[in-house]
Design an enzyme around this catalytic site. Structure first.
Site, mmCIF file in Angstrom:
data_model
loop_
_atom_site.group_PDB
_atom_site.id
_atom_site.type_symbol
_atom_site.label_atom_id
_atom_site.label_comp_id
_atom_site.label_asym_id
_atom_site.label_seq_id
_atom_site.Cartn_x
_atom_site.Cartn_y
_atom_site.Cartn_z
ATOM 1 N N ASN A 1 35.784 -2.895 -11.437
ATOM 2 C CA ASN A 1 37.124 -3.569 -11.733
ATOM 3 C C ASN A 1 37.452 -3.355 -12.905
ATOM 4 O O ASN A 1 37.067 -3.806 -13.997
ATOM 5 C CB ASN A 1 36.735 -5.192 -11.787
ATOM 6 C CG ASN A 1 37.944 -6.104 -12.078
ATOM 7 O OD1 ASN A 1 38.898 -5.409 -12.076
ATOM 8 N ND2 ASN A 1 37.884 -7.287 -11.984
ATOM 9 N N TRP A 2 38.488 -2.624 -13.161
ATOM 10 C CA TRP A 2 39.182 -1.857 -14.346
ATOM 11 C C TRP A 2 39.762 -2.821 -15.168
ATOM 12 O O TRP A 2 40.078 -2.708 -16.193
ATOM 13 C CB TRP A 2 39.972 -0.734 -14.129
ATOM 14 C CG TRP A 2 39.353 0.429 -13.788
ATOM 15 C CD1 TRP A 2 38.174 0.774 -13.405
ATOM 16 C CD2 TRP A 2 39.850 1.830 -13.761
ATOM 17 N NE1 TRP A 2 37.491 2.077 -13.305
ATOM 18 C CE2 TRP A 2 38.906 2.735 -13.198
ATOM 19 C CE3 TRP A 2 41.310 2.414 -14.043
ATOM 20 C CZ2 TRP A 2 39.079 4.242 -13.277
ATOM 21 C CZ3 TRP A 2 41.169 3.719 -13.854
ATOM 22 C CH2 TRP A 2 40.128 4.464 -13.518
ATOM 23 N N LYS A 3 40.272 -4.042 -14.530
ATOM 24 C CA LYS A 3 40.968 -5.226 -15.215
ATOM 25 C C LYS A 3 42.359 -4.450 -15.864
ATOM 26 O O LYS A 3 42.878 -3.532 -15.067
ATOM 27 C CB LYS A 3 40.247 -5.925 -16.190
ATOM 28 C CG LYS A 3 38.872 -6.445 -15.600
ATOM 29 C CD LYS A 3 37.983 -7.446 -16.359
ATOM 30 C CE LYS A 3 36.965 -7.692 -15.482
ATOM 31 N NZ LYS A 3 36.222 -8.854 -16.578
ATOM 32 N N HIS B 1 39.518 -13.422 -8.369
ATOM 33 C CA HIS B 1 38.801 -13.168 -9.722
ATOM 34 C C HIS B 1 38.730 -14.307 -10.631
ATOM 35 O O HIS B 1 39.993 -15.086 -10.626
ATOM 36 C CB HIS B 1 39.215 -11.749 -10.339
ATOM 37 C CG HIS B 1 38.110 -11.414 -11.344
ATOM 38 N ND1 HIS B 1 38.236 -11.881 -12.641
ATOM 39 C CD2 HIS B 1 37.179 -10.546 -11.470
ATOM 40 C CE1 HIS B 1 37.134 -11.468 -13.290
ATOM 41 N NE2 HIS B 1 36.604 -10.482 -12.697
ATOM 42 N N GLU C 1 39.089 -14.467 -13.598
ATOM 43 C CA GLU C 1 40.262 -14.641 -14.507
ATOM 44 C C GLU C 1 41.765 -14.902 -13.956
ATOM 45 O O GLU C 1 42.555 -15.271 -14.384
ATOM 46 C CB GLU C 1 40.342 -12.980 -15.165
ATOM 47 C CG GLU C 1 39.153 -12.690 -16.288
ATOM 48 C CD GLU C 1 38.833 -11.465 -16.333
ATOM 49 O OE1 GLU C 1 39.235 -10.256 -15.720
ATOM 50 O OE2 GLU C 1 37.488 -11.258 -16.796
ATOM 51 N N GLU D 1 30.039 -13.944 -9.233
ATOM 52 C CA GLU D 1 30.530 -13.579 -10.667
ATOM 53 C C GLU D 1 30.355 -14.835 -11.636
ATOM 54 O O GLU D 1 31.282 -15.512 -11.626
ATOM 55 C CB GLU D 1 31.687 -12.876 -11.020
ATOM 56 C CG GLU D 1 31.824 -11.546 -10.239
ATOM 57 C CD GLU D 1 33.032 -10.736 -10.998
ATOM 58 O OE1 GLU D 1 32.432 -9.647 -11.111
ATOM 59 O OE2 GLU D 1 33.860 -11.290 -11.258
ATOM 60 N N GLY E 1 31.875 -10.157 -19.275
ATOM 61 C CA GLY E 1 32.364 -9.784 -20.480
ATOM 62 C C GLY E 1 31.687 -10.354 -21.790
ATOM 63 O O GLY E 1 32.197 -10.264 -22.986
ATOM 64 N N SER F 1 28.571 -8.320 -16.804
ATOM 65 C CA SER F 1 27.789 -7.696 -17.576
ATOM 66 C C SER F 1 26.587 -6.702 -17.094
ATOM 67 O O SER F 1 25.546 -6.467 -17.494
ATOM 68 C CB SER F 1 27.335 -8.497 -18.621
ATOM 69 O OG SER F 1 28.099 -9.176 -19.529
ATOM 70 N N GLY G 1 32.693 -4.548 -14.597
ATOM 71 C CA GLY G 1 33.858 -4.587 -15.454
ATOM 72 C C GLY G 1 33.793 -3.522 -16.690
ATOM 73 O O GLY G 1 34.091 -2.476 -16.091
ATOM 74 N N GLY G 2 33.440 -3.999 -17.840
ATOM 75 C CA GLY G 2 33.495 -2.926 -18.846
ATOM 76 C C GLY G 2 32.755 -1.909 -18.654
ATOM 77 O O GLY G 2 33.302 -0.605 -19.111
HETATM 78 P P1 13P Z 1 31.878 -7.230 -17.021
HETATM 79 O O1 13P Z 1 31.013 -6.222 -16.267
HETATM 80 O O2 13P Z 1 32.611 -6.643 -18.032
HETATM 81 O O3 13P Z 1 31.222 -8.535 -17.430
HETATM 82 O O4 13P Z 1 33.103 -8.020 -16.050
HETATM 83 C C1 13P Z 1 32.684 -8.506 -14.734
HETATM 84 C C2 13P Z 1 33.499 -8.655 -13.864
HETATM 85 O O5 13P Z 1 34.473 -9.384 -14.061
HETATM 86 C C3 13P Z 1 34.009 -7.782 -12.648
HETATM 87 O O6 13P Z 1 35.017 -8.177 -11.920
#
Ligand code: 13P
Length: 247
Positions: free
Chosen positions: A9-11, A94, A96, A166, A172, A212, A233-234
């Site tokens: 998930n590149w956000k 998600h 967010e 999640e 993050g 994470s 994510g990251g």
């Molecule tokens: P991180 O891997 O950066 O913690 O993000 C997880 C995430 O929200 C994937 O959708």
């Protein structure tokens, strides 16, 4: 046996140019694996990403859709638009989007149903906040979010869905749920799906862990019995994503 699904998930990261450079650099290392690999990229990167993965088994996903087919919804993107250009997956609900854009459990359900009606695989996100974990209601929360997300989804469609557990406190933050914590929640999700659809169906639904995930914790998490891969994510923006896919 459920095929593992590892999605990035590149956000809100990478421009189209950066998208091409990143995918060109990593695609040979994350394609042709036993797993399903998906990059969920910003809308404006979709066309570039689709072009970059041509000839590989990597899939491209979006990070949201609107629940209506079309109309006066300024700034929104429909499922038909995504399907027409070759998108196959979409992240739904998600945390967010729930936190910053006011998405609700019922909205998540509407978006999941629209994705399925249009042939997109929804990656439905659920998970508790830190306060909720401290209050001891994690399992109640993920059960409730899962139940509402799947309202009125028939079993044939339910099998196509992916659920991503999640925990918000792990997103993050560099804090990862332990493999036992992640397994407990993923099993609770599978159990509630079993209550709705029966175990023959719930045994087919893939449940990811997200929060994470890194190259160093992926294998421990992904080997748990109810964890069928990750939503990353990251770490999906870095060359190390290859190590997560080839955990
Ligand atoms: P991180 O891997 O950066 O913690 O993000 C997880 C995430 O929200 C994937 O959708």
């Amino acid at each position: 046996m459920r095929k593992k699904i590892i999605a990035g998930n590149w956000k809100m990261n990478y421009t189209p140019k950066e998208t091409k450079a990143f995918i060109d650099a990593i695609k040979d290392k994350v394609s042709g694996t036993p797993h399903e690999v998906v990059f969920c990229v910003p809308y404006v990167d979709l066309a570039t990403a689709l072009e970059a993965v041509k000839g590989t088994d990597i899939k491209i996903g979006a990070q949201n859709i609107h629940q209506e087919d079309k109309g006066a919804f300024t700034g929104e993107i429909s499922a038909d638009m995504l399907v027409e250009i070759g998108v196959t997956h979409v992240v739904i609900g998600h945390s967010e989007r729930r936190q910053y854009f006011g998405e609700t459990d019922l909205g998540v359900n509407a978006k999941a149903k629209k994705s399925l009606a249009k042939g997109l695989v929804p990656i439905i996100c659920v998970g508790e906040s830190l306060d909720q974990r401290k209050q001891g209601v994690t399992i109640d929360i993920v059960r409730l979010q899962t139940r509402i997300a799947f309202l009125d989804i028939p079993e044939g469609d339910a099998k196509k869905c992916v659920v991503a557990y999640e925990p918000i406190w792990a997103i993050g933050t560099g804090l990862t749920a332990s493999s036992d914590q992640a397994e407990e929640a993923c099993k609770a999700i599978r159990d509630v799906l079993g209550e709705i659809y029966g175990t023959a169906v719930s045994d087919e639904i893939r449940i990811q862990y997200g929060g994470s995930v890194t190259a160093s914790n992926a294998s421990e998490l992904f080997k748990m019995p109810d964890i069928d891969g990750g939503l990353v994510g990251g770490a999906s923006l870095k060359p190390d994503f290859e190590k997560i896919v080839n955990f």
